[in-house]
Design a protein around this motif. Structure first.
Motif, PDB file in Angstrom:
ATOM      1  N   ARG A 193      -6.777   0.388 -13.966  1.00 28.53           N
ATOM      2  CA  ARG A 193      -5.744  -0.336 -14.707  1.00 28.53           C
ATOM      3  C   ARG A 193      -6.077  -1.821 -14.816  1.00 28.53           C
ATOM      4  N   ASP A 222       3.932  -2.684 -13.002  1.00 26.20           N
ATOM      5  CA  ASP A 222       3.406  -1.318 -12.937  1.00 26.20           C
ATOM      6  C   ASP A 222       3.283  -0.829 -11.496  1.00 26.20           C
ATOM      7  N   SER A 273       7.702   1.770 -13.031  1.00 25.33           N
ATOM      8  CA  SER A 273       6.664   2.565 -13.671  1.00 25.33           C
ATOM      9  C   SER A 273       7.192   3.933 -14.072  1.00 25.33           C
ATOM     10  N   ARG A 274       8.021   4.525 -13.207  1.00 27.81           N
ATOM     11  CA  ARG A 274       8.570   5.848 -13.505  1.00 27.81           C
ATOM     12  C   ARG A 274       9.516   5.798 -14.703  1.00 27.81           C
ATOM     13  N   THR A 333       7.467   5.220 -17.903  1.00 21.53           N
ATOM     14  CA  THR A 333       6.743   6.428 -18.301  1.00 21.53           C
ATOM     15  C   THR A 333       7.680   7.466 -18.904  1.00 21.53           C
ATOM     16  N   GLY A 344      -1.039   0.286 -19.579  1.00 21.43           N
ATOM     17  CA  GLY A 344      -0.189   0.657 -18.460  1.00 21.43           C
ATOM     18  C   GLY A 344       1.231   0.960 -18.909  1.00 21.43           C
ATOM     19  N   PRO A 345       2.037   1.608 -18.070  1.00 28.29           N
ATOM     20  CA  PRO A 345       3.372   2.045 -18.491  1.00 28.29           C
ATOM     21  C   PRO A 345       4.253   0.933 -19.047  1.00 28.29           C
ATOM     22  N   ALA A 346       4.329  -0.209 -18.358  1.00 22.39           N
ATOM     23  CA  ALA A 346       5.219  -1.281 -18.811  1.00 22.39           C
ATOM     24  C   ALA A 346       4.721  -1.900 -20.110  1.00 22.39           C
TER      25      ALA A 346
END
Length: 663
Positions: free
Chosen positions: A32, A206, A212-213, A216, A629-631
Motif C-alpha cells: 500500500r 487505512d 478501512s472496513r 471497503t 487504498g480503501p479511504a
C-alpha cells in the motif's frame, strides 16, 4: 511421545502463526505504501506539468457588471478570425462578477465579447492582464451595440430584440506570458508537500480497522449497484439533453435522418435514387440554412417547426448522402419510429423526441449491461458514459448512438470475462453477437474487438474454447469489417478541394510531413480541440461548456482510473497492449479523414472530432485501471459521482446559446 503417522504433530505453533500473520500484514502495508508513493509521484508530475503549462498562458481579467444574471461568450484569436472552438462561456450570476480567462499567449490579441441577446445593459471594467497591468484595447468592430466609455469601464447597451450583439477588441500591446522557474519550483514544492500530507493521512486512516472496513463496505455497496445508477442517470440526463437540443442538435443530423428516410422507403444501402422517400428538407425547414450561423433561434419560428405535421408525403428526392454507407441496423429503431409516426400522423417534435429517446433507452441498457458485468474499470465506463458528449450522441438519431453504447458494452463484458465475473459459456454467445454489430458499424469501429485478446487468462485450461471465441468474436468480424469498409469507401465523397490520390502519394513520398501533421493533430495545436470536443462541444454550433468543466472532467476521468475493487490485478502486459492498441486506433481513425478530408496545405489532419475517440478513452481506462487504498478509493469514487454536474452546465450553455437567455 513421538507423533504417529495417523496423528501428525501440528506443523505451526501459535507463535509461528502470529509471526506469519505479522509478516503478511507488513507485506500488505508495504504494498500500500508503494502504491501511495506511485500516486504521489504521478500527481506531483501532473501538477508540475499543469503549473508550467498554465503559467505559459496569457491571463485576461475583467469585471462584468449587470443588473440580472446572464452569460457571455468570449471568443479569442491572434488575428481576428473567431471560431466557436476558440471561445469560452462565462456565467455572471451576481451584479458584479470577476472574470479570469487563461488563453494561449497569441490568442489574447483579439477578443470578441458576445452578451446573451435579450440581456440587460452590461458594463465591462478593469480589463487587465496577468501582472495586473491594464490591457489596453481598441474597439474595432461592434454589432447592434451602443458603446459608452466611462473611465475604466465600457458600457454596452443594446436593444432587447438585437439577434446577435457583440463587440470586438484589439490589444494595443501583445500580451506576453512569462514563465518563472522560481514560481514553478515553489508550486511544485507546495504540491509535493500537500500530496505527501494527503498520502500520509490516508495511510493512517487505512490503518484504522473500523475506517478501512466502513470504506471497503461502502465501496462494495456502490460497486454492486453501479449499473442501476448508470442506467437511471443516463436516462434522466439524456432526456434533459434531447429535450434541450433543437432539431439538427447533433452534427449531421439531417444526413442521419435522410438515411432513416431511405431505410423507411425500402433502400437499406446506398442512395434512394427514384424510390419515394419522406421530405426530410421540409422537416427541418429554415434550420437547414442556418448551420453556419452562430446565432440564437427564433423561438416562435422553432415552435412552428416543431408543431408542424411530420412531412410523410413520399416522392423521389435527392437527400444528403454522407450517411448512405452506414449499416441499416444502426438506424433500426428510428426507422421503426418514423414508420409508426407517419402511420398515426404525429408532429415532427413527437417523432424526433421518440426516436431520440428509444435510442437513448437501448444505449443506456447496453452500457448498464457492460457496467454490470465489468470486473475492473467499472467506474471508468460509468464516468465516460455520463460525459455530456456521450449523452448527447447516445440520445440522438445519429449512428454514434449505437456505436458508442455497443463499444462500452463490449468492453464491460470482456472485462468480466478476463476478471472471472462473466462465465466463458455465456461469452461464447454474447461477445460474437456484439462483435457482429460492431463489425458492420462505422469504418474503424471494429478495432475495439482487439480486447478479446485479454480474455485468454480465463481460457488457459480450455484453449480450444478460446480459439473459438477469438475466431467468432475477433478474427471473422475483423474480416467482415474490412470487406464492409472497402465496399463503403467507394461510396464516400471527398471534401471539395481534396484529392485522395494526392494525399496517399504524400503519405508514401513524404512520410515525415504526414507524421508532423499527425503529431500536431494529437499532441500539438489540435489536441485541445479534440479533448474539448470529446468532453462536450454540443450541437451544430459546437456549444462549449464552461471553462471549469473541462478541467473537472479530466480530474474525474483520472480519478476513475484508481477505483478497482480489492482482489483485482491487471497484468503489466495487458496494460502495454492496451496502450499500444489505443495509439493504433488514433492512426486507424485518422487515416480515412487524412485521405478524404484534409486539404493539401493543412497543418494537421482535418475533420477529426473528439467523440470518435470516446471508445479509445474507455479502452485505456478500463484495461489500465488501478486500485487505491480503501479511504482514497472511496474519496475518488465520490469524485466520479460528481460527473452529472457537467450535464447541468451543458444544459445552461445550450439554453443560452440557442435561446439567448440564461437560466
Amino acid at each position: 511421545m513421538p507423533a504417529s503417522p495417523s496423528n501428525p504433530e501440528p506443523t505451526f505453533r501459535a507463535g509461528q502463526i502470529a509471526s506469519l500473520a505479522a509478516s503478511l500484514h507488513a507485506r500488505v502495508a508495504t504494498r500500500r505504501w508503494r502504491l501511495a508513493t506511485v500516486l504521489l509521484l504521478a500527481f506531483a508530475a501532473t501538477t508540475v506539468f499543469a503549473a508550467a503549462w498554465l503559467h505559459t498562458r496569457s491571463t485576461v481579467k475583467f469585471e462584468a457588471e449587470v443588473s440580472e444574471p446572464t452569460k457571455l461568450q468570449v471568443f479569442h484569436s491572434a488575428d481576428g478570425g473567431f471560431t466557436e472552438d476558440s471561445s469560452e462561456v462565462v456565467g455572471i450570476r451576481s451584479r458584479k462578477e470577476k472574470i479570469r480567462l487563461r488563453l494561449p499567449s497569441g490568442d489574447a490579441t483579439h477578443l470578441r465579447i458576445d452578451p446573451a441577446p435579450g440581456s440587460a445593459p452590461l458594463r465591462l471594467c478593469e480589463l487587465r492582464g496577468r501582472d495586473g497591468a491594464k490591457f489596453l484595447y481598441d474597439v474595432i468592430a461592434a454589432n447592434d451595440v451602443e458603446i459608452r466609455h466611462e473611465e475604466t469601464c465600457m458600457a454596452l447597451e443594446f436593444s432587447r430584440l438585437a439577434p446577435d450583439p457583440f463587440v470586438v477588441l484589439k490589444a494595443r500591446i501583445q500580451p506576453v506570458a512569462r514563465t518563472s522557474a522560481l514560481w514553478i519550483a515553489a508550486m511544485s514544492l507546495a504540491a509535493l508537500t500537500a500530496l505527501a500530507a494527503l498520502s500520509a493521512a490516508l495511510r493512517i486512516v487505512d490503518g484504522a480497522p473500523g475506517v478501512s472496513r466502513v470504506a471497503t463496505s461502502t465501496f462494495a455497496w456502490c460497486w454492486r449497484r453501479a449499473h442501476w445508477l448508470a442506467l437511471v442517470l443516463m436516462l434522466v440526463l439524456g432526456t434533459l439533453i434531447l429535450q434541450a437540443l433543437p432539431p439538427n442538435g447533433v452534427p449531421d443530423e439531417a444526413a442521419h435522418l435522410s438515411k432513416i428516410a431511405k431505410i423507411d422507403g425500402g433502400v437499406w444501402l446506398g442512395d434512394s435514387g427514384s424510390v419515394p422517400v419522406v421530405d426530410v428538407y421540409a422537416m427541418y425547414g429554415t434550420l437547414r440554412g442556418r448551420v453556419e450561423r452562430p446565432g440564437v433561434l427564433d423561438d416562435a419560428e422553432l415552435q412552428r417547426l416543431l408543431e408542424q405535421p411530420l412531412a410523410c408525403n413520399r416522392a423521389p428526392r435527392a437527400l444528403p448522402t454522407s450517411a448512405d454507407q452506414y449499416a441499416p441496423h444502426l438506424y433500426a429503431v428510428p426507422s421503426l419510429v418514423l414508420a409508426a409516426s407517419c402511420s398515426v400522423g404525429t408532429t415532427f417534435d413527437t417523432f424526433l423526441d421518440l426516436a431520440r429517446f428509444f435510442n437513448l433507452l437501448i444505449g443506456a441498457c447496453l452500457v448498464a449491461y457492460g457496467i454490470r458485468h465489468a470486473a475492473f474499470g467499472k467506474w471508468a465506463l460509468f464516468a465516460i458514459a455520463l460525459l455530456p458528449m456521450t449523452l448527447s450522441q447516445v440520445a440522438s438519431i445519429s449512428a454514434d448512438s449505437l456505436v458508442l453504447s455497443l463499444s462500452f458494452c463490449f468492453l464491460g463484458v470482456v472485462s468480466g470475462v478476463a476478471g472471472g465475473t462473466f462465465a466463458p459459456e455465456r461469452a461464447r454467445l454474447v461477445l460474437p453477437a456484439l462483435a457482429l454489430m460492431l463489425a458492420l458499424a462505422k469504418p474503424g469501429a471494429a478495432w475495439i474487438l482487439a480486447a478479446v485478446l485479454f480474455c485468454y487468462p480465463a481460457y488457459r485450461v480450455a484453449r480450444a474454447r478460446y480459439a473459438e471465441l477469438a475466431m467468432t468474436a475477433m478474427i471473422l468480424p475483423w474480416i467482415l469489417h474490412i470487406a464492409w469498409t472497402i465496399w463503403s469507401a467507394g461510396k464516400v465523397h471527398p471534401r471539395s478541394g481534396v484529392e485522395p490520390e494526392a494525399n496517399l502519394a504524400m503519405l508514401t513520398e513524404q512520410p515525415m510531413m504526414v507524421a508532423r501533421m499527425a503529431y500536431n493533430t494529437f499532441f500539438g495545436d489540435g489536441m485541445l480541440g479534440l479533448y474539448q470536443s470529446m468532453i462536450g462541444r454540443l450541437g451544430w454550433l459546437d456549444i462549449p461548456l464552461s471553462s471549469w468543466a473541462y478541467s473537472v472532467a479530466g480530474g474525474i476521468l483520472l480519478a476513475s482510473l484508481w477505483t478497482n475493487p480489492d482482489g483485482t490485478r491487471i497484468p503489466v502486459l495487458t496494460r502495454v497492449v492496451a496502450i499500444g492498441a489505443a495509439l493504433g486506433s488514433l492512426a486507424l481513425l485518422a487515416f480515412p479523414l487524412f485521405l478524404a478530408w484534409t486539404l493539401p496545405d493543412a497543418s494537421m489532419i482535418e475533420g477529426l472530432q473528439g467523440r470518435y475517440f470516446l471508445p479509445t478513452l474507455a479502452f485505456v481506462l478500463v484495461f489500465c485501471a488501478l486500485r487505491a487504498g480503501p479511504a482514497l478509493r472511496l474519496l475518488l469514487l465520490a469524485c466520479v459521482l460528481c460527473m452529472p454536474a457537467l450535464t447541468f452546465d451543458a444544459l445552461a450553455n445550450i439554453q443560452m446559446r440557442y435561446h439567448g437567455s440564461a437560466w
